[in-house]
Write a protein that holds these residues in place. Structure first.
Motif, PDB file in Angstrom:
ATOM      1  N   UNK A 214       0.810  -1.216   0.000  1.00  0.00           N
ATOM      2  CA  UNK A 214       0.000   0.000   0.000  1.00  0.00           C
ATOM      3  C   UNK A 214       0.842   1.264   0.000  1.00  0.00           C
ATOM      4  N   UNK A 215       0.560   2.187  -0.909  1.00  0.00           N
ATOM      5  CA  UNK A 215       1.275   3.470  -0.899  1.00  0.00           C
ATOM      6  C   UNK A 215       0.853   4.366   0.265  1.00  0.00           C
ATOM      7  N   UNK A 216      -0.215   3.992   0.959  1.00  0.00           N
ATOM      8  CA  UNK A 216      -0.667   4.794   2.093  1.00  0.00           C
ATOM      9  C   UNK A 216      -0.421   4.089   3.423  1.00  0.00           C
ATOM     10  N   UNK A 217       0.442   3.081   3.427  1.00  0.00           N
ATOM     11  CA  UNK A 217       0.732   2.344   4.664  1.00  0.00           C
ATOM     12  C   UNK A 217       1.247   3.285   5.735  1.00  0.00           C
ATOM     13  N   UNK A 218       0.829   3.032   6.944  1.00  0.00           N
ATOM     14  CA  UNK A 218       1.247   3.851   8.064  1.00  0.00           C
ATOM     15  C   UNK A 218       1.938   2.969   9.102  1.00  0.00           C
ATOM     16  N   UNK A 219       2.730   3.564   9.950  1.00  0.00           N
ATOM     17  CA  UNK A 219       3.417   2.822  11.003  1.00  0.00           C
ATOM     18  C   UNK A 219       2.388   2.348  12.023  1.00  0.00           C
ATOM     19  N   UNK A 220       2.355   1.040  12.248  1.00  0.00           N
ATOM     20  CA  UNK A 220       1.438   0.453  13.218  1.00  0.00           C
ATOM     21  C   UNK A 220       1.956   0.695  14.632  1.00  0.00           C
ATOM     22  N   UNK A 221       3.200   0.316  14.859  1.00  0.00           N
ATOM     23  CA  UNK A 221       3.881   0.585  16.115  1.00  0.00           C
ATOM     24  C   UNK A 221       5.386   0.444  15.875  1.00  0.00           C
TER      25      UNK A 221
ATOM     26  N   UNK B 130       5.981  -2.251   5.149  1.00  0.00           N
ATOM     27  CA  UNK B 130       6.191  -1.934   3.733  1.00  0.00           C
ATOM     28  C   UNK B 130       7.092  -2.940   3.025  1.00  0.00           C
ATOM     29  N   UNK B 131       7.954  -3.613   3.759  1.00  0.00           N
ATOM     30  CA  UNK B 131       8.838  -4.613   3.147  1.00  0.00           C
ATOM     31  C   UNK B 131       8.407  -6.041   3.453  1.00  0.00           C
ATOM     32  N   UNK B 132       7.228  -6.203   4.047  1.00  0.00           N
ATOM     33  CA  UNK B 132       6.723  -7.522   4.413  1.00  0.00           C
ATOM     34  C   UNK B 132       5.387  -7.786   3.742  1.00  0.00           C
ATOM     35  N   UNK B 133       5.222  -8.997   3.272  1.00  0.00           N
ATOM     36  CA  UNK B 133       3.942  -9.451   2.730  1.00  0.00           C
ATOM     37  C   UNK B 133       3.659 -10.831   3.291  1.00  0.00           C
ATOM     38  N   UNK B 134       2.394 -11.154   3.436  1.00  0.00           N
ATOM     39  CA  UNK B 134       2.018 -12.467   3.939  1.00  0.00           C
ATOM     40  C   UNK B 134       2.377 -13.560   2.943  1.00  0.00           C
TER      41      UNK B 134
ATOM     42  N   UNK C  54      -5.491  -4.787  -3.056  1.00  0.00           N
ATOM     43  CA  UNK C  54      -5.132  -3.377  -3.064  1.00  0.00           C
ATOM     44  C   UNK C  54      -5.746  -2.746  -1.825  1.00  0.00           C
ATOM     45  N   UNK C  55      -4.943  -2.047  -1.055  1.00  0.00           N
ATOM     46  CA  UNK C  55      -5.427  -1.432   0.176  1.00  0.00           C
ATOM     47  C   UNK C  55      -4.947   0.006   0.258  1.00  0.00           C
ATOM     48  N   UNK C  56      -5.892   0.908   0.368  1.00  0.00           N
ATOM     49  CA  UNK C  56      -5.608   2.334   0.561  1.00  0.00           C
ATOM     50  C   UNK C  56      -6.401   2.808   1.766  1.00  0.00           C
ATOM     51  N   UNK C  57      -5.783   3.625   2.577  1.00  0.00           N
ATOM     52  CA  UNK C  57      -6.483   4.189   3.728  1.00  0.00           C
ATOM     53  C   UNK C  57      -6.073   5.645   3.867  1.00  0.00           C
TER      54      UNK C  57
END
Length: 108
Positions: free
Chosen positions: A18-25, A32-36, A43-46
């Motif tokens: 996601x280009x809108x990923x935010x820091x969780x903690x 941003x460098x991890x995928x399941x 596609x996920x945008x927030x």
């Protein structure tokens, strides 16, 4: 409620690039460098408009900054026009056409 929101965001960011990923903690970061899996599965945008004094000022809405706490009450119908304006101003700053893959273009 806030914990559930963060958990949902963590899972969605873990499934998407996601280009809108935010820091969780501090431990998880933004993923941003991890995928399941080996590639994004969705596609996920927030886009969040923060209802805080400084955030409203940064949107050019200084007149609403003093009412930040009151505006957080989503059950107050009187807030709807101001909340709509906040959403519009936040979208102008945050939403970019580059965030959307070509599959979202309904004109092609």
């Amino acid at each position: 409620m806030d914990d559930a929101s963060w958990l949902n965001q963590l899972l969605l960011q873990y499934l998407a690039a996601s280009p809108t990923a935010t820091v969780i903690d501090n431990e998880v970061g933004s993923l941003e460098d991890d995928l399941l899996g080996d590639r994004p599965t969705l596609t996920y945008l927030r886009y969040n408009a923060r209802l805080e004094h400084q955030a409203l000022r940064e949107l050019g809405l200084s007149a609403l900054a003093s009412r930040a706490e009151q505006l957080r009450d989503m059950s107050r119908p009187a807030n709807r026009q101001d909340l709509n304006l906040i959403g519009e101003m936040a979208a102008q700053q945050a939403v970019a056409s580059s965030h959307f893959p070509s599959e979202f273009n309904i004109r092609t």
